[in-house]
Scaffold this motif. Structure first.
Motif, short mmCIF file in Angstrom:
data_model
loop_
_atom_site.label_atom_id
_atom_site.label_comp_id
_atom_site.label_asym_id
_atom_site.label_seq_id
_atom_site.Cartn_x
_atom_site.Cartn_y
_atom_site.Cartn_z
N GLY A 112 36.46 75.16 -5.37
CA GLY A 112 37.87 75.10 -5.71
C GLY A 112 38.23 76.10 -6.78
N GLY A 113 39.45 76.61 -6.70
CA GLY A 113 39.92 77.54 -7.71
C GLY A 113 41.29 77.14 -8.22
N GLY A 114 41.42 76.95 -9.53
CA GLY A 114 42.71 76.65 -10.14
C GLY A 114 43.37 75.42 -9.55
N ILE A 115 44.62 75.57 -9.13
CA ILE A 115 45.35 74.43 -8.61
C ILE A 115 44.92 74.09 -7.18
CG2 ILE A 115 47.36 75.55 -7.56
CD1 ILE A 115 47.26 72.53 -10.03
N LEU A 138 33.63 75.28 -9.33
CA LEU A 138 35.04 75.23 -9.69
C LEU A 138 35.39 76.41 -10.57
CD1 LEU A 138 35.19 71.43 -10.63
CD2 LEU A 138 35.56 72.48 -8.38
N GLY A 139 36.44 77.15 -10.20
CA GLY A 139 36.83 78.33 -10.94
C GLY A 139 38.14 78.14 -11.69
N ALA A 188 36.63 74.91 1.00
CA ALA A 188 37.16 75.66 -0.13
C ALA A 188 38.68 75.61 -0.15
CB ALA A 188 36.70 77.12 -0.09
N CYS A 189 39.25 75.60 -1.35
CA CYS A 189 40.70 75.66 -1.53
C CYS A 189 40.99 76.41 -2.82
CB CYS A 189 41.30 74.26 -1.58
SG CYS A 189 43.12 74.26 -1.69
N ILE A 209 38.68 76.23 5.11
CA ILE A 209 39.42 76.68 3.94
C ILE A 209 40.85 76.15 3.98
CG2 ILE A 209 38.02 78.72 3.52
CD1 ILE A 209 39.93 80.39 5.09
N SER A 210 41.36 75.82 2.81
CA SER A 210 42.72 75.27 2.70
C SER A 210 43.55 76.20 1.82
CB SER A 210 42.67 73.86 2.10
OG SER A 210 43.97 73.34 1.97
#
Length: 252
Positions: A112-115, A138-139, A188-189, A209-210
């Motif tokens: 996941g990245g950010g929001i 998580l990024g 991943a999102c 991916i989302s």
């Protein structure tokens, strides 16, 4: 089925810089939402609704939690809502993450990245209930933007990456992929550049991916959120056909 619902605000709290957790009471959405779906919330004075991913649902308490960042006037106003106020929302919208074919003790990597992290958390809780082994990358931009680290650590091994190295590892989420144990599938999102990099790095793996995307109508009528696909159809709508897609299904 998508319904227009009134959601009662239970609480709003800042959980990191410019990042807020909002608890909403609504029986229908808390009962029917699945990981990967989102709400389309109406904010008075703003023409377009805001798509906000669902971070968790508690069917017993009839509570839905959403997380969002204040990146404009609409979300800034949303962060100022008080307990007892109401929101007009459409939901749950979209197709969730496919998990039905996973078996107990299968191993999954969630990125996941950010929001884009909130729907990953909702997915993680559902996978944990099915006995799936979980790892997370998580990024975040920096230390000030990190949230839900404790919650993820309770579900599986968690790696934190920040752009500036102020917390966890420095770099990109893809830099940490060699560090994780073997896994059967990934989800991943996050922002589009992150999804592109993840898809390229894990081209040999089955994954989903989302997309976190600005939208117009949110129900497939306006064609404002489209993706080019590999299936010969040409394009698909993120709101109606997604927001979750098989990684090899879309061209990004």
């Amino acid at each position: 089925m998508i319904k227009k619902e009134i959601l009662k605000v239970m609480s709003v709290k800042e959980i990191a810089t410019d990042s807020y957790e909002m608890s909403l009471e609504n029986e229908y959405i808390s009962t029917h939402a699945v990981p990967g779906q989102f709400l389309h919330l109406s904010i008075p004075g703003h023409t377009l609704r805001r798509p906000i991913s669902i971070a968790s649902c508690n069917q017993m308490d009839k509570v839905v939690k959403v997380l969002f960042k204040t990146i404009g006037t609409g979300t800034k106003e949303l962060s100022g809502y008080q307990s007892g106020e109401q929101l007009d929302g459409l939901g749950p919208i979209g197709h969730g993450f496919p998990i039905e074919d996973l078996k107990p003790n299968d191993s999954v990597l969630l990125i996941g990245g950010g929001i884009g992290i909130p729907p990953i958390y909702f997915l993680a809780t559902a996978l944990k209930e099915r006995g799936i082994k979980l790892q997370f990358i998580l990024g975040f931009q920096s230390k000030d933007f990190v949230f839900y680290e404790k919650e993820f650590n309770m579900l599986g091994e968690t790696y934190i990456v920040t752009n500036d190295g102020s917390y966890g590892h420095r770099g990109l989420v893809t830099d940490l992929i060699p560090n994780v144990s073997s896994f059967d599938r990934y989800y991943a999102c996050g922002p589009l550049p992150m999804l592109k990099a993840v898809k390229k790095t894990l081209a040999h793996k089955k994954g989903y991916i989302s997309f976190e995307e600005r939208m117009g109508c949110g129900v497939g009528a306006c064609f404002a959120c489209v993706l080019k696909t590999n299936d010969g159809i040409g394009y698909k709508k993120i709101c109606q056909d997604g927001p979750v897609f098989a990684a090899d299904e879309v061209i990004i």
